[in-house]
Design an enzyme around this catalytic site. Sequence first.
Site, PDB file in Angstrom:
ATOM      1  N   GLY A  20       0.784  -1.222  -0.274  1.00  9.15           N
ATOM      2  CA  GLY A  20       0.056   0.043   0.088  1.00  9.15           C
ATOM      3  C   GLY A  20       0.634   1.100  -0.121  1.00  9.15           C
ATOM      4  N   GLY A  39       3.246  14.398  -3.454  1.00 10.48           N
ATOM      5  CA  GLY A  39       3.104  12.932  -3.645  1.00 10.48           C
ATOM      6  C   GLY A  39       2.649  12.541  -5.261  1.00 10.48           C
ATOM      7  N   GLU A  40       2.834  13.374  -6.151  1.00 10.66           N
ATOM      8  CA  GLU A  40       2.505  13.278  -7.440  1.00 10.66           C
ATOM      9  C   GLU A  40       3.070  11.784  -7.751  1.00 10.66           C
ATOM     10  OE1 GLU A  40       2.415  14.855 -12.098  1.00 10.66           O
ATOM     11  OE2 GLU A  40       3.326  15.872 -10.686  1.00 10.66           O
ATOM     12  N   GLU A  73       9.516  19.095  -1.194  1.00 10.40           N
ATOM     13  CA  GLU A  73       9.481  17.331  -1.375  1.00 10.40           C
ATOM     14  C   GLU A  73      10.168  16.956  -2.462  1.00 10.40           C
ATOM     15  OE1 GLU A  73       6.149  13.843  -1.717  1.00 10.40           O
ATOM     16  OE2 GLU A  73       6.304  15.517  -3.176  1.00 10.40           O
ATOM     17  N   ASN A  74      10.150  17.588  -3.745  1.00 10.92           N
ATOM     18  CA  ASN A  74      10.824  17.131  -4.969  1.00 10.92           C
ATOM     19  C   ASN A  74      12.254  17.120  -4.700  1.00 10.92           C
ATOM     20  OD1 ASN A  74       9.002  15.963  -6.642  1.00 10.92           O
ATOM     21  ND2 ASN A  74       8.275  17.951  -7.121  1.00 10.92           N
ATOM     22  N   ARG A  77      14.242  14.148  -3.158  1.00 10.39           N
ATOM     23  CA  ARG A  77      14.335  12.926  -3.670  1.00 10.39           C
ATOM     24  C   ARG A  77      15.600  12.686  -4.305  1.00 10.39           C
ATOM     25  NH1 ARG A  77      10.039  10.558  -3.553  1.00 10.39           N
ATOM     26  NH2 ARG A  77      11.297   8.933  -5.035  1.00 10.39           N
TER      27      ARG A  77
END
Length: 239
Positions: A20, A39-40, A73-74, A77
């Site tokens: 999940g 969260g894309e 957020e990006n 990564r």
Amino acid sequence: RKIFNENKLEELANSIKMFGVLQPIIVEPNGDYYTIVAGERRWRASKLAGQKTIPAIISKKNDSKNAQISIIENLQREDLNPVEKARGFNNLMKEYNLTGKEVSELTGINFSSIFNSLKILNLNNELLDEMQNMPNLSEQACLALLETDNLDLQREALILITEKGLSATEALKRLKLSSKKGNKIQTNSYLFTDLENKFEEYFGNKVKIKLSNAKKNSGKIIINYSSQEDLERMMGLLD
């Protein structure tokens, strides 16, 4: 973020099928719909996994705050294209009037990494657009191109790195590029704006920080003064 690595998305989709979505995405209300703030990638992978729903946190409408969250957020990564990352840092600093130190605190990324990333933006914008579409390009390779300001040579080196599999060092050697041969390595002056401002506030005079083209991680701080009295005044501040 412009590029989504299909193989990585498939890996995440397989993980989502088994376990999940472990971290909810963040969305904000947008009429009868919701806009993804963060969260894309998880959303895309969930679609690949055949999921009909996804856990989400609904954030209040705050364009400025949510835009910052999305960028941060990006930037955190590991698989982000180095050009996208550099432009993300730059956007965060310029759009929200943040210093490099503040960006470091917001993202949890150390300042030296941010500084090195931003150097990439000294490359030609047209070349940067091309590099942004290269999913396996390393930051080291991008930085290596700064060894020359010749756009044709930069493109040749990039081909050797991305298509021939050469390391950045090997590509530069083959093209006989070296910063010692007079090719100047530029730097982003705005990186030092905050530090220059602090010096200027302390001394009351114009201050400029310049990096050395000859020696890595070195440079000089230039403090202007208008008269002998002005110089003596600043010297008094150091007592």
